[in-house]
Scaffold this motif. Structure first.
Motif, PDB file in Angstrom:
ATOM      1  N   ILE A  26      18.078  22.583  -3.806  1.00  0.00           N
ATOM      2  CA  ILE A  26      17.353  23.214  -2.542  1.00  0.00           C
ATOM      3  C   ILE A  26      17.157  24.699  -2.849  1.00  0.00           C
ATOM      4  CG2 ILE A  26      19.124  23.932  -0.562  1.00  0.00           C
ATOM      5  CD1 ILE A  26      16.843  23.456   1.655  1.00  0.00           C
ATOM      6  N   PHE A  32      15.332  28.263  -1.655  1.00  0.00           N
ATOM      7  CA  PHE A  32      14.745  29.495  -0.169  1.00  0.00           C
ATOM      8  C   PHE A  32      14.091  30.035  -0.873  1.00  0.00           C
ATOM      9  CE2 PHE A  32      18.715  27.380   1.116  1.00  0.00           C
ATOM     10  CZ  PHE A  32      18.102  26.297   2.184  1.00  0.00           C
ATOM     11  N   THR A  55      25.690  25.269   2.566  1.00  0.00           N
ATOM     12  CA  THR A  55      24.218  24.275   1.811  1.00  0.00           C
ATOM     13  C   THR A  55      24.988  23.031   1.285  1.00  0.00           C
ATOM     14  OG1 THR A  55      23.782  26.671   1.211  1.00  0.00           O
ATOM     15  CG2 THR A  55      22.132  25.063   1.111  1.00  0.00           C
ATOM     16  N   ASN A  92      24.769  21.027   5.234  1.00  0.00           N
ATOM     17  CA  ASN A  92      24.102  21.427   5.394  1.00  0.00           C
ATOM     18  C   ASN A  92      23.108  20.353   5.204  1.00  0.00           C
ATOM     19  OD1 ASN A  92      24.506  22.885   7.540  1.00  0.00           O
ATOM     20  ND2 ASN A  92      23.840  24.715   6.183  1.00  0.00           N
ATOM     21  N   LEU A  93      23.070  19.794   4.033  1.00  0.00           N
ATOM     22  CA  LEU A  93      22.075  18.978   2.936  1.00  0.00           C
ATOM     23  C   LEU A  93      22.669  17.792   3.369  1.00  0.00           C
ATOM     24  CD1 LEU A  93      21.572  20.977  -0.495  1.00  0.00           C
ATOM     25  CD2 LEU A  93      20.003  20.181   1.127  1.00  0.00           C
ATOM     26  N   VAL A 136      20.304  19.386   8.117  1.00  0.00           N
ATOM     27  CA  VAL A 136      20.490  20.237   8.211  1.00  0.00           C
ATOM     28  C   VAL A 136      18.993  20.807   7.487  1.00  0.00           C
ATOM     29  CG1 VAL A 136      20.826  22.676   9.171  1.00  0.00           C
ATOM     30  CG2 VAL A 136      22.366  20.596   9.437  1.00  0.00           C
ATOM     31  N   TYR A 137      19.498  21.207   6.637  1.00  0.00           N
ATOM     32  CA  TYR A 137      18.401  21.196   5.952  1.00  0.00           C
ATOM     33  C   TYR A 137      17.799  19.580   4.768  1.00  0.00           C
ATOM     34  CZ  TYR A 137      20.450  25.448   5.765  1.00  0.00           C
ATOM     35  OH  TYR A 137      20.392  27.162   5.829  1.00  0.00           O
ATOM     36  N   LYS A 138      16.786  19.564   3.957  1.00  0.00           N
ATOM     37  CA  LYS A 138      16.415  18.456   3.521  1.00  0.00           C
ATOM     38  C   LYS A 138      16.141  18.964   2.107  1.00  0.00           C
ATOM     39  CE  LYS A 138      15.558  15.416   7.450  1.00  0.00           C
ATOM     40  NZ  LYS A 138      16.000  16.877   8.390  1.00  0.00           N
ATOM     41  N   ASP A 181      14.917  18.830  -1.702  1.00  0.00           N
ATOM     42  CA  ASP A 181      14.159  18.981  -2.147  1.00  0.00           C
ATOM     43  C   ASP A 181      13.987  18.204  -3.721  1.00  0.00           C
ATOM     44  OD1 ASP A 181      13.161  21.569  -1.236  1.00  0.00           O
ATOM     45  OD2 ASP A 181      14.252  23.045  -3.055  1.00  0.00           O
ATOM     46  N   THR A 227      18.912  14.585  10.940  1.00  0.00           N
ATOM     47  CA  THR A 227      20.972  14.750  11.370  1.00  0.00           C
ATOM     48  C   THR A 227      21.252  13.856  12.593  1.00  0.00           C
ATOM     49  OG1 THR A 227      20.234  15.954  13.495  1.00  0.00           O
ATOM     50  CG2 THR A 227      20.413  17.464  11.159  1.00  0.00           C
TER      51      THR A 227
END
Length: 252
Positions: A11, A13, A44, A47-48, A52-54, A56, A72
């Motif tokens: 991912i 940012f 991170t 969160n993946l 929480v995060y998607k 890439d 989630t």
């Protein structure tokens, strides 16, 4: 079949790669550590894993079930629960009610049943109270069930957060720096708690931690993350003695 399998997730940012081609395999029942310097990308990763995060790119599966791109809630229902570095309890709710929050996915009743206090509401509430008390007793928190969560000592708040996560009935428990802010005695007690959780609940545990005594004391395998990439991974004793790991931590 692995409990958790992560393949080449990444991912970015704002064009900066926070995690780059991260892969990880954790077997059922393992106590696994994810370590690395501050800013390495550990949270991170959590969160993946929890949606929480998607990512890439890449893929995540739990117990053979594909979780890539799931929400989630879907990921939690599939069997991943987590705690946080900064304790996130509902401070003004009772200890009992904090655990019951985690039970609602598995003990549902409709809004109408709740508003009008229909028979199913009382049945489900009774079931949740009983299950929540069972979990609190495991962590020796049953006598404080009516306390406000904010009135518990710090170490017991950590235990309560783990109990609430377990209330969602996970297969994989993610612990984000569980020893943060603890004194040595509390950390030693936490190590016993994590081992007990693994054995008593037949749980697989992945933890982020900076306390190397805790990591070396309970983790069977470790992955070291540095600048968003895997530096090395393997048996804990070998990894912690790797010169690259020592350099990454000490900046030598």
């Amino acid at each position: 079949m692995a409990m958790l399998e992560v393949k080449n997730i990444g991912i970015s940012f704002g064009g900066l790669k926070a995690v780059d081609n991260f892969s990880l395999t954790i077997e059922k029942g393992q106590l696994y550590g994810l370590i690395g310097p501050n800013g390495a990308g550990k949270t991170t990763i959590f969160n993946l894993l929890t949606g929480v995060y998607k990512a890439d790119h890449g893929a995540i599966s739990l117990d053979g079930k594909e979780l890539t791109g799931k929400s989630t809630i879907e990921i939690n229902q599939a069997g991943i629960a987590r705690t946080f570095q900064n304790i996130r309890l509902f401070k003004d709710l009772s200890v009992l009610d904090n655990v019951k929050v985690g039970l609602h996915n598995h003990h549902p009743y409709s809004t109408i049943e709740g508003i009008f206090r229909l028979p199913r509401y009382y049945k489900v509430e009774k079931e949740m109270n009983a299950r929540a008390m069972e979990l609190l007793k495991v962590f020796d928190l049953d006598k404080e069930c009516d306390y406000k969560a904010s009135n518990l000592p710090y170490g017991k708040q950590r235990k309560l957060e783990i109990a609430r996560a377990l209330a969602t009935d996970p297969k994989l428990l993610l612990l984000d720096e569980p020893a943060a802010g603890m004194n040595p005695n509390e950390t030693a007690e936490l190590m016993d708690t994590i081992r007990f959780v693994r054995d008593h609940f037949d749980m697989t545990v992945l933890l982020i931690e900076h306390d190397m005594k805790l990591v070396s004391g309970i983790c069977e395998k470790v992955t070291v993350l540095n600048f968003g990439q895997v530096l090395t991974q393997g048996e804990t004793s070998e990894v912690l003695n790797d010169k690259r790991v020592i350099t990454a931590y000490l900046g030598e």
